[in-house]
Design an enzyme around this catalytic site. Sequence first.
Site, PDB file in Angstrom:
ATOM      1  CD  GLU A  64       8.113 -16.357 -17.621  1.00 12.89           C
ATOM      2  OE1 GLU A  64       7.215 -16.835 -18.317  1.00 12.89           O
ATOM      3  OE2 GLU A  64       8.070 -15.204 -17.160  1.00 12.89           O
TER       4      GLU A  64
ATOM      5  CD  GLU B 242       5.716 -10.422 -21.841  1.00 11.34           C
ATOM      6  OE1 GLU B 242       6.119 -10.945 -20.807  1.00 11.34           O
ATOM      7  OE2 GLU B 242       4.520 -10.144 -22.033  1.00 11.34           O
TER       8      GLU B 242
ATOM      9  CD1 TRP C 281      -1.344  -5.622  -2.653  1.00 14.26           C
ATOM     10  CD2 TRP C 281      -2.164  -4.827  -4.558  1.00 14.26           C
ATOM     11  NE1 TRP C 281      -1.256  -6.610  -3.590  1.00 14.26           N
ATOM     12  CE2 TRP C 281      -1.750  -6.161  -4.765  1.00 14.26           C
ATOM     13  CE3 TRP C 281      -2.718  -4.124  -5.629  1.00 14.26           C
ATOM     14  CZ2 TRP C 281      -1.870  -6.795  -5.992  1.00 14.26           C
ATOM     15  CZ3 TRP C 281      -2.828  -4.763  -6.842  1.00 14.26           C
ATOM     16  CH2 TRP C 281      -2.405  -6.074  -7.016  1.00 14.26           C
TER      17      TRP C 281
ATOM     18  CE  LYS D 223       1.020  -7.113 -14.766  1.00 15.51           C
ATOM     19  NZ  LYS D 223       2.213  -7.943 -14.998  1.00 15.51           N
TER      20      LYS D 223
ATOM     21  CG  ASN E  37       3.029  -0.700   2.881  1.00  7.93           C
ATOM     22  OD1 ASN E  37       2.460  -1.673   2.393  1.00  7.93           O
ATOM     23  ND2 ASN E  37       4.240  -0.323   2.520  1.00  7.93           N
ATOM     24  N   GLY E  38       1.705  -3.103   4.974  1.00 10.20           N
ATOM     25  CA  GLY E  38       2.364  -4.325   5.446  1.00 10.20           C
ATOM     26  C   GLY E  38       1.326  -5.362   5.830  1.00 10.20           C
TER      27      GLY E  38
ATOM     28  CG  HIS F  45      13.527 -35.261 -32.428  1.00 16.76           C
ATOM     29  ND1 HIS F  45      13.717 -36.470 -33.056  1.00 16.76           N
ATOM     30  CD2 HIS F  45      13.819 -35.465 -31.125  1.00 16.76           C
ATOM     31  CE1 HIS F  45      14.097 -37.377 -32.161  1.00 16.76           C
ATOM     32  NE2 HIS F  45      14.178 -36.780 -30.971  1.00 16.76           N
TER      33      HIS F  45
ATOM     34  NE  ARG G  16       4.080   1.769  -1.533  1.00 17.82           N
ATOM     35  CZ  ARG G  16       5.203   1.122  -1.358  1.00 17.82           C
ATOM     36  NH1 ARG G  16       6.207   1.326  -2.196  1.00 17.82           N
ATOM     37  NH2 ARG G  16       5.357   0.272  -0.368  1.00 17.82           N
TER      38      ARG G  16
ATOM     39  CE  LYS H 220       8.260 -12.220 -18.978  1.00 16.44           C
ATOM     40  NZ  LYS H 220       7.389 -12.922 -18.075  1.00 16.44           N
TER      41      LYS H 220
ATOM     42  CB  CYS I 291      -0.857   0.049   1.263  1.00 13.95           C
ATOM     43  SG  CYS I 291      -1.872  -1.410   1.487  1.00 13.95           S
TER      44      CYS I 291
HETATM   45  O1  M6R Z   1      -2.902 -12.269 -14.728  1.00 18.13           O
HETATM   46  P1  M6R Z   1      -2.526 -13.621 -15.260  1.00 18.13           P
HETATM   47  O2  M6R Z   1      -1.432 -14.273 -14.480  1.00 18.13           O
HETATM   48  O3  M6R Z   1      -3.704 -14.520 -15.424  1.00 18.13           O
HETATM   49  O4  M6R Z   1      -1.957 -13.328 -16.717  1.00 18.13           O
HETATM   50  C1  M6R Z   1      -1.612 -14.375 -17.562  1.00 18.13           C
HETATM   51  C2  M6R Z   1      -0.805 -13.878 -18.737  1.00 18.13           C
HETATM   52  O5  M6R Z   1      -1.557 -12.969 -19.494  1.00 18.13           O
HETATM   53  C3  M6R Z   1       0.503 -13.233 -18.300  1.00 18.13           C
HETATM   54  O6  M6R Z   1       1.267 -14.083 -17.519  1.00 18.13           O
HETATM   55  C4  M6R Z   1       1.328 -12.822 -19.532  1.00 18.13           C
HETATM   56  O7  M6R Z   1       1.765 -13.947 -20.211  1.00 18.13           O
HETATM   57  C5  M6R Z   1       2.509 -11.939 -19.089  1.00 18.13           C
HETATM   58  N1  M6R Z   1       2.438 -10.656 -19.748  1.00 18.13           N
HETATM   59  C6  M6R Z   1       3.836 -12.513 -19.428  1.00 18.13           C
HETATM   60  O8  M6R Z   1       4.877 -11.703 -18.999  1.00 18.13           O
END
Ligand code: M6R
Length: 609
Positions: free
Chosen positions: A482, A489, A74, A604, A100-101, A505, A27, A486, A2
Amino acid sequence: MCGIIGYIGKREACPILIEGLGKLEYRGYDSAGVAVMNSGKTDVRKCMGKLRALEDAIRNDIPRGSLGIGHTRWATHGGPSDANSHPHTDCAGNITVVHNGIIENYMELKEALTAEGHTFVSETDTEVAAHLIEKFYDGNISEAVCRAAKMLQGSFALVVICNGEPDRIVAARRYSPLVVGLGKGENFLSSDVGSFLSYTRDAVYIDDDTAVTVTADSYSVTDFDGNPIRKEVHKIEWDASMAERGGYEHFMLKEIHEQPRALRETMRGRLSPDSGNVELPGLNLSDEYIKSVDRIRMIACGTAYHASMAAKYAIESLCKIHVDIDFASELRYREPLIDERTLAVVISQSGETLDTIVGLREAKENGAKVVSITNVVGSMAAREADGVLYTYAGPEIAVASTKAYTTQLMVLYMLALYIARIRGTVAPEDAKKYCEELWDLPEKAEIILNDYKAVREAANRYYCFNGFLYMARGINLASALEGALKIKEISYMHAEGYAAGEMKHGPIAMIDPTFATIAMCVKSKTYDKMLSNIREVKARAGEVIAIATNGDELIESYADKVIYIPETLEVFSPVLVAIPLQLMAYQVAKNRGPAIDQPRNLAKTVTVE
Ligand code: M6R
């Protein structure tokens, strides 16, 4: 996480508090509130929703006074609601608190205070602090705050005002950030310097287990026993927008660096390295049910799906139970075998991803019990599940998920150990060893973050290449996928994650001197096989960057570049392997120029199918 703020001086406090809260909204923004004192009377205004809702609510009736505190929330304990919004007060409305905490022993304190006659009006852990301070208040608010702080377990930055002492604000801290801003005839308290930088650049950072009393013209810092502590005044050099990001150029980099703290928060109160026990109060599943389950089905998207991949390896090995993993977007259009003996584990940072929510409902309709792992209190995934395990990562602002991923892994490991204990598949002495190893991960993450020159050098060398191939075996296949996600994207480069044994393969055809391979080559049972795979890439003139374990000298003769990480058990290594991969993606993107925190075409939270 928060945002908290306090102001004392000669100006009207409310506009300053609102302006500061705007800078702290990153936050958390489930609710906002202010408390302004005038002639020894405190006017509290708060409501659920973003700061904008509070501004609308007070626009025609602004609370007047030159001393006040504020909060942007939050949610952690108690979902977002008007009643759970801060500030909170004691029974008489004399003492007003923002926090906050997470106060871990709040239930026990609440029971004791209730028995003594205190009345609670919210579900928050914070309200306990207000009543505890009331209990200890004897004409000296600084002393009462210190006495209360000594009784609190967990993390807190508390900012407190008291009608009986209208010339001061008192604050106390343990683990949550707290800084004093020193103006001329006015002073500030905040979670983050960014909220007062337009007024002053002189700041005093408050340490753990200390308290500060601030008047308009002075401040004094003590430990919780009242012993004075001398503090240095820092001159802040950042501009205001940098300050919101804590001095980091991007939220993504800030969030990468927050991982040690986020991992600690996620473990705190749940995992005990001394006893080897894991407690998961939100899980809400009986031991009988856990014993009766014959398979676990994980449902997730994107990065959360990669966390589920790693969890499949961990749970199958530790709990000897069959685990299926599903892209949530695929699950609904086939006929998955889900029934009453299936435990569905839904993983979602936001808790609002539509595909994942639909998968959750599908699992429930088929009779499964559902546990959600999410970062957002009160989100749909949390509300609709039978049990919830929160990742206490704090708000993740950058589109590219970083701290949410590693805290999801942490929750999944704790879940695996919890299930293993109930099903008797891990001996108590081994459980203790696993808990100790998990407990050490934040410190090891710090070691990586303290010096990542090798990652920068690799990024600077390879960012102009045609693409990246991430290869791994075993549990780190999740890391490979992963790592590739990263970089895709945020740098828009072609990248693939692949099982190293599958290279022959097909994908090995892509290897040429313009294609870089990142090999997950930490100490593992497939280490030698990985060395052979690296040789195969080198034989085709490919360049190889290895992520390896500290002390591994052999790898130097195989790879062109080695990025070392501290040693841990193979099963937990994805947490540490993730960090250099995140940093690599960040640095490559920085060199190439795209908008790191908000990459093109992405959102997001994906609330469409
Ligand atoms: O909020 P979520 O964890 O459900 O989101 C899932 C994906 O949209 C999310 O992990 C996305 O792949 C990220 N932008 C990757 O960095």
